[in-house]
Design a protein around this motif. Structure first.
Motif, mmCIF file in Angstrom:
data_model
loop_
_atom_site.group_PDB
_atom_site.id
_atom_site.type_symbol
_atom_site.label_atom_id
_atom_site.label_comp_id
_atom_site.label_asym_id
_atom_site.label_seq_id
_atom_site.Cartn_x
_atom_site.Cartn_y
_atom_site.Cartn_z
ATOM 1 N N GLN A 38 17.149 -115.299 1.580
ATOM 2 C CA GLN A 38 17.941 -114.665 2.617
ATOM 3 C C GLN A 38 17.027 -113.994 3.631
ATOM 4 O OE1 GLN A 38 19.060 -111.838 -0.972
ATOM 5 N NE2 GLN A 38 20.387 -111.436 0.737
ATOM 6 N N GLU A 39 17.633 -113.503 4.676
ATOM 7 C CA GLU A 39 16.870 -112.774 5.678
ATOM 8 C C GLU A 39 16.927 -111.297 5.340
ATOM 9 O OE1 GLU A 39 17.485 -111.857 10.335
ATOM 10 O OE2 GLU A 39 17.460 -113.990 9.829
ATOM 11 N N ALA A 40 15.790 -110.638 5.463
ATOM 12 C CA ALA A 40 15.749 -109.202 5.184
ATOM 13 C C ALA A 40 16.540 -108.457 6.256
ATOM 14 C CB ALA A 40 14.305 -108.711 5.162
ATOM 15 N N VAL A 65 17.635 -101.515 -1.282
ATOM 16 C CA VAL A 65 17.031 -102.191 -2.432
ATOM 17 C C VAL A 65 15.524 -101.980 -2.465
ATOM 18 C CG1 VAL A 65 16.837 -104.366 -3.684
ATOM 19 C CG2 VAL A 65 18.864 -103.923 -2.303
ATOM 20 N N THR A 66 14.835 -102.482 -1.467
ATOM 21 C CA THR A 66 13.376 -102.378 -1.463
ATOM 22 C C THR A 66 12.848 -102.711 -0.086
ATOM 23 O OG1 THR A 66 11.339 -103.113 -2.535
ATOM 24 C CG2 THR A 66 12.991 -104.801 -2.116
ATOM 25 N N ASN A 67 11.690 -102.190 0.239
ATOM 26 C CA ASN A 67 11.039 -102.614 1.476
ATOM 27 C C ASN A 67 9.642 -103.153 1.194
ATOM 28 O OD1 ASN A 67 9.875 -100.194 0.817
ATOM 29 N ND2 ASN A 67 9.822 -99.404 2.908
ATOM 30 N N VAL A 68 9.395 -103.476 -0.094
ATOM 31 C CA VAL A 68 8.131 -104.121 -0.455
ATOM 32 C C VAL A 68 8.400 -105.291 -1.391
ATOM 33 C CG1 VAL A 68 6.702 -102.049 -0.195
ATOM 34 C CG2 VAL A 68 7.711 -102.579 -2.411
ATOM 35 N N CYS A 69 7.488 -106.244 -1.372
ATOM 36 C CA CYS A 69 7.568 -107.386 -2.281
ATOM 37 C C CYS A 69 7.385 -106.899 -3.715
ATOM 38 C CB CYS A 69 6.471 -108.383 -1.912
ATOM 39 S SG CYS A 69 6.320 -109.739 -3.090
ATOM 40 N N GLY A 70 8.192 -107.417 -4.635
ATOM 41 C CA GLY A 70 8.120 -107.003 -6.030
ATOM 42 C C GLY A 70 6.870 -107.481 -6.749
ATOM 43 N N GLU A 71 6.120 -108.385 -6.131
ATOM 44 C CA GLU A 71 4.934 -108.943 -6.780
ATOM 45 C C GLU A 71 3.640 -108.412 -6.172
ATOM 46 O OE1 GLU A 71 2.844 -110.790 -9.482
ATOM 47 O OE2 GLU A 71 4.992 -111.143 -9.479
ATOM 48 N N CYS A 72 3.509 -108.491 -4.853
ATOM 49 C CA CYS A 72 2.232 -108.104 -4.223
ATOM 50 C C CYS A 72 2.318 -106.763 -3.501
ATOM 51 C CB CYS A 72 1.774 -109.186 -3.248
ATOM 52 S SG CYS A 72 2.806 -109.316 -1.757
ATOM 53 N N TYR A 101 12.916 -108.672 -5.271
ATOM 54 C CA TYR A 101 12.730 -109.424 -4.040
ATOM 55 C C TYR A 101 11.265 -109.770 -3.862
ATOM 56 C CZ TYR A 101 17.468 -108.711 -2.336
ATOM 57 O OH TYR A 101 18.826 -108.748 -2.182
ATOM 58 N N LEU A 102 11.018 -111.014 -3.411
ATOM 59 C CA LEU A 102 9.656 -111.486 -3.185
ATOM 60 C C LEU A 102 9.481 -111.925 -1.738
ATOM 61 C CD1 LEU A 102 9.233 -113.778 -6.321
ATOM 62 C CD2 LEU A 102 8.467 -111.424 -6.062
#
Length: 75
Positions: free
Chosen positions: A10-12, A20-27, A46-47
């Motif tokens: 989806q589009e942020a 929810v988040t404003n950073v990638c859950g991985e990096c 979210y990634l």
């Protein structure tokens, strides 16, 4: 772009980034309004595009990680 049943692309939006988040859950790179983001349904996060592509390349159709990459997952 590879479509994958393991992710919802989806589009942020401002709402997602605020609620929810404003950073990638991985990096942990910043996610910005208008970015293409991917919801990882296995790990509930979210990634960013980059991490989602790397993860996809390691997964099978059942969304299981089948191979680790030597370079690590970080973008």
């Amino acid at each position: 772009m590879m479509s994958n049943a393991c992710f919802v692309t989806q589009e942020a939006t401002k709402e997602i980034l605020l609620r929810v988040t404003n950073v990638c859950g991985e990096c942990y790179n910043d996610l910005n309004i208008g970015d293409t983001i991917h919801y990882d349904m296995q790990n509930y996060r979210y990634l960013c595009d980059c991490c989602q592509e790397k993860l996809c390349s390691q997964m099978n159709e059942e969304c299981e990680i089948v191979r680790e990459e030597d370079s690590g997952l970080f973008c």
